[in-house]
Design a protein around this motif. Structure first.
Motif: not given
Lengths: 426, 462
Positions: A119, A121, B4, B7-9, B31-32, B45, B47-50
């Motif tokens: 979510q 991401q 990256f 995004p809409d969080l 990742r993450n 929040v 943001l985790p890496s995609p």
């Protein structure tokens, strides 16, 4: 919490079973005798005041003490404590079963974490994390046979996983590519309800049908503490009690209805309420996977025997936000969170396994691996989820073709065709 | 390099502010792994890496606000995925990282500033509406709703679709109206945008019975009547009154059987007192006791003008339209403009007043009233009862604070001396200007009149 014995507290549940006069349900919280289990308790108890464990007061005469005092078999430090009501349902638990429960809880936590990351991401529109409620969901789902039917809220992704819901099925609703992720009859689990408490009606209706057909299946309605304030849930309990419907009301009290603390919604333990409807009730430590599993079995046996509905309150805690759109720091503080992290359900089973001398390190590694596999599968599934055509909207409205819908579908198609040039120009 | 995008969080967010970067350019991330901490309108929040890979660019500085969809982090295209397992933060050489991001950040900031200056208004226009949180309010004031436009081409009904094609376009309320009127929308010509059928088209179709709307044929569905003269004057007066004076009304229904017997006791026509005259007679002492009923609200000076004298106006329906004719002075002093003999001293008496009303109404119908008679009233009575209706809620004559509507005299079962009897009753409705009177005063005034009419003897004892 140290406890003192009082006259009532030394009686066994069996004695109370024959006691025609249940204790005063209006007794002030914390004023009455502690639960018998507390008096018998062998292991040390958590030093911190425990919101999950106070409030000893009355009970259903049939189910001693547990309306108030959450039944617990695994102490926070992992010690196994005797529990007269639940122990008979735990005789089959061996190390392999404990390991399986540990893996289950670990995997759904990994899945849940991955979904939160997805979510963040931008891959999912929204996600309701279950972190902290693993024991409640695994204990419930693993205690029941496949034929029983779940009617859940949106947070029971752990239950869904136990029911074999595929990663793609689990995520498609949250990615917005479908309105129902799986075939409810194939998974024996209805499409999760977003309307708070509405699924309790579905569960009761299903249960009434099962009873009418003479089938032994039971229905399970899963909902949260917030749903207990909904009219739907009260109505469902009225019907369930009146028709002795074979339904288990399973309330995960995670302490917050989004930002509303449970204490604001109910001045008595939630497990008191069903008694007014004539539904026996148990309060169980929802972070104790064994207690949840045993209480669910106890309840399911009772329900299946034709005794009518039953209510379980699993006292647990949502460690994460209500959904990925929520900021829990606005309504609860770090000290509270820290207290509940100490009661983490996976940590508790981990400690218990350690005390039993089980190969915990190996189990942890396996849990990590399985969790990563599940998370990878989830991520891969997201990428592979097909984007449905807008016309798919019309597919599951009616079982047969309908002129009105057909016309609307044609109109939509024409509208899209007319939009195409402008869309490409912009 | 791949980016990256922010995004809409959280369900409808449009932007987020970078609070802190947890990575630097050149870092290898898994990742993450947390890339940054960002703050949205809803929450702070991480943001985790995609994906796993090497960071090649950070597209915003700490403290900067980015729109959803803007590039946030660039990843180098190397075989990054293979590095996932062992490469952690800080695995990349530190010296490669330091100078580059600052430059980039400066550039980004400049670009951001430039675009902010250029598109300043557009940026201010942006508004976030958060699910569960409601609209963001700019300072004070109420939520604003802004028309949104999309680059679209209007949907045109295919030419071939005539017979059993899609239904004609119309808004649901219009469809409902058509259905209620029993009109087939296929037969109605739509005059709205893109041929949409408007309510007016349906109404026109209903009235004209034609198949085309009024826009095309002028008057087939309806008739246009020029608004002139008295109609125009009435329209203006009623509009002015209705939209300046806050109207409220009180009603009372009274038993006037005994009063009517009294009025009819003297059978000679010339001595008969009409019920309307009796009402007028009852108003005079009532207005004296409630002066605010005979007044007007002067918005210009912010004062209430209380009239010394009650000048009764009688609403008269004429062929030309509605007129309010002023009765001769109730006190008995004739005016120059009322030459009638009925204006002799003592006109307030029943039979004489009856005659005066009849004479004034007759001259109103003839169009023979003087300007003073048309405008001089201070309190109006409208006898809608002559049309048979039980009552009505009148609109104030502009410049007056009350107007009394008189319903039809009707015989019906009514409570009488503890039983039910056939009695003659009448409904009185008083509309009043709420700026001048409140409900209590208006009710007192109406009950004063009602009591006199129900029991005329009260005139003697008050």
């Amino acid at each position: 919490m140290s406890t003192t014995m009082s006259a009532g507290s030394t009686r066994s549940p069996r004695d109370e079973h024959h006691d025609p006069a249940p204790s005063d349900p209006a007794a002030p919280r914390g004023a009455a005798a502690p639960h018998p289990a507390a008096a018998r308790s062998a292991g040390p108890r958590s030093a911190a005041p425990d919101p999950a464990e106070p409030d000893p007061a009355p009970s259903h005469p049939d189910l001693a003490g547990a309306v108030d005092q959450p039944l617990q078999v695994l102490a926070v430090d992992g010690t196994r404590r005797p529990e007269a009501q639940l122990d008979p349902c735990l005789r089959d638990v061996d190390e392999a079963q404990l390991a399986a429960l540990f893996l289950d809880m670990s995997v759904i936590r990994a899945l849940d974490d991955e979904a939160v990351a997805l979510q963040r991401q931008g891959e999912l529109g929204l996600w309701p994390p279950l972190r902290g409620q693993e024991a409640a969901q695994i204990g419930l789902a693993r205690a029941l046979p496949e034929r029983d039917f779940f009617f859940t809220s949106y947070r029971e992704n752990g239950v869904a996983w136990c029911r074999g819901v595929e990663p793609a099925e689990m995520l498609s609703v949250w990615r917005g590519t479908t309105l129902s992720g799986w075939d409810p009859f194939a998974r024996r689990m209805a499409t999760p309800q977003v309307i708070i408490g509405a699924q309790t009606h579905h569960a009761v209706g299903y249960a009434m049908a099962m009873a009418a057909r003479g089938q032994e299946d039971i229905a399970i309605a899963c909902f949260g503490d917030g749903a207990m304030s909904q009219g739907d849930v009260s109505e469902a309990m009225v019907f369930a009690a009146s028709f002795r419907a074979p339904v288990l009301f399973f309330c995960q009290n995670n302490h917050y209805a989004i930002s509303e603390p449970v204490a604001l919604q109910s001045t008595v333990p939630l497990s008191h309420r069903p008694l007014g409807f004539g539904i026996p009730s148990l309060r169980v430590d929802g972070n104790d996977v064994l207690a949840v599993r045993a209480a669910t079995r106890l309840a399911a046996e009772r329900i299946r025997s034709g005794a009518g509905p039953m209510f379980l309150e699993a006292v647990t805690y949502r460690l994460g936000p209500h959904t990925t759109s929520d900021d829990p720091t606005r309504y609860r503080d770090e000290t509270e969170l820290e207290r509940w992290r100490e009661r983490d359900p996976i940590l508790r089973l981990d400690r218990h396994l350690e005390r039993l001398g089980a190969p915990v390190a190996q189990l942890r590694t396996e849990a990590d691996e399985r969790g990563r596999e599940a998370a990878d599968a989830l991520r891969d599934a997201v990428a592979a989820l097909p984007v449905p055509a807008p016309e798919a909207l019309f597919e599951h409205v009616l079982t047969s073709e309908h002129p009105g819908l057909a016309r609307q579908r044609e109109q939509l198609t024409a509208l899209e065709a007319s939009l195409a040039p402008a869309g490409s120009a912009s | 390099m791949s980016d990256f995008l922010l995004p809409d969080l959280g369900e409808g967010l449009t932007e987020a502010t970078i609070v802190a970067w947890h990575v630097a350019v050149g870092d290898e991330v898994t990742r993450n792994q947390a890339l940054a901490e960002v703050e949205t309108a809803k929450a702070l929040v991480e943001l985790p890496s995609p994906r796993a890979g090497r960071i090649s660019a950070l597209h915003a500085a700490e403290g900067e606000t980015l729109g959803v969809g803007a590039p946030l982090v660039g990843f180098a295209e190397a075989d990054a995925a293979d590095a996932e397992a062992d490469a952690g933060p800080g695995a990349a050489p530190a010296e490669a990282a330091s100078p580059e991001p600052e430059q980039e950040q400066e550039q980004e900031q400049e670009q951001e500033a430039a675009s902010a200056a250029g598109a300043g208004e557009a940026r201010l226009e942006r508004q976030q509406v958060l699910v569960g949180y409601g609209p963001v309010l700019p300072g004070t004031g109420r939520p604003r709703r802004r028309a949104r436009t999309f680059p679209t081409t209007p949907y045109e009904r295919p030419a071939s679709a005539t017979g059993d094609g899609p239904t004609p376009r119309a808004m649901p309320p219009v469809r409902r109206r058509a259905r209620d009127l029993g009109i087939d929308l296929d037969a109605v010509h739509g005059s709205g945008p893109g041929g949409r059928i408007l309510r007016a088209d349906v109404e026109a179709h209903a009235h004209g019975g034609g198949t085309a709307g009024r826009r095309d044929t002028g008057a087939r569905g309806s008739r246009h009547v020029p608004v002139t003269g008295l109609r125009k004057q009435t329209a203006r007066a009623m509009t002015e009154s209705a939209f300046t004076a806050p109207h409220a009304s009180v009603h009372v229904t009274i038993d006037v059987t005994d009063t009517l017997e009294l009025l009819d006791r003297d059978g000679r026509a010339e001595h008969r007192t009409s019920f309307l005259a009796a009402v007028c007679r009852a108003i005079l002492p009532a207005a004296a006791r409630t002066p605010a009923a005979n007044a007007r609200y002067d918005a210009e000076t912010g004062r209430i003008e209380v009239f010394d004298e009650v000048r009764l106006g009688i609403a008269v329906a004429t062929e030309r339209g509605l007129l309010v004719a002023t009765l001769p002075r109730a006190g008995g002093t004739p005016t120059a403009a009322t030459p009638s003999g009925a204006t002799a001293p003592g006109t307030a008496q029943g039979p004489a007043l009856t005659a005066a009303i009849a004479e004034t109404a007759a001259r109103a119908r003839e169009g023979a009233l003087s300007p003073e008679e048309l405008t001089g009233s201070t309190l109006t009575v409208t006898n809608v009862g002559v049309f048979g209706v039980h009552g009505g809620t009148p609109i104030l004559n502009p410049g007056q604070s009350t107007i009394l509507a008189l319903g039809a005299l009707r015989t019906q079962p009514w409570e009488h001396r503890g039983g039910i009897a056939l009695r003659t009753v009448v409904t009185l409705t008083l509309s009043f200007d709420h700026r001048v009177l409140d409900g209590a005063e208006a009710s007192a005034f109406l009950m004063d009149i009602a009591e006199t009419l129900a029991d005329p003897a009260t005139l003697l004892v008050r």
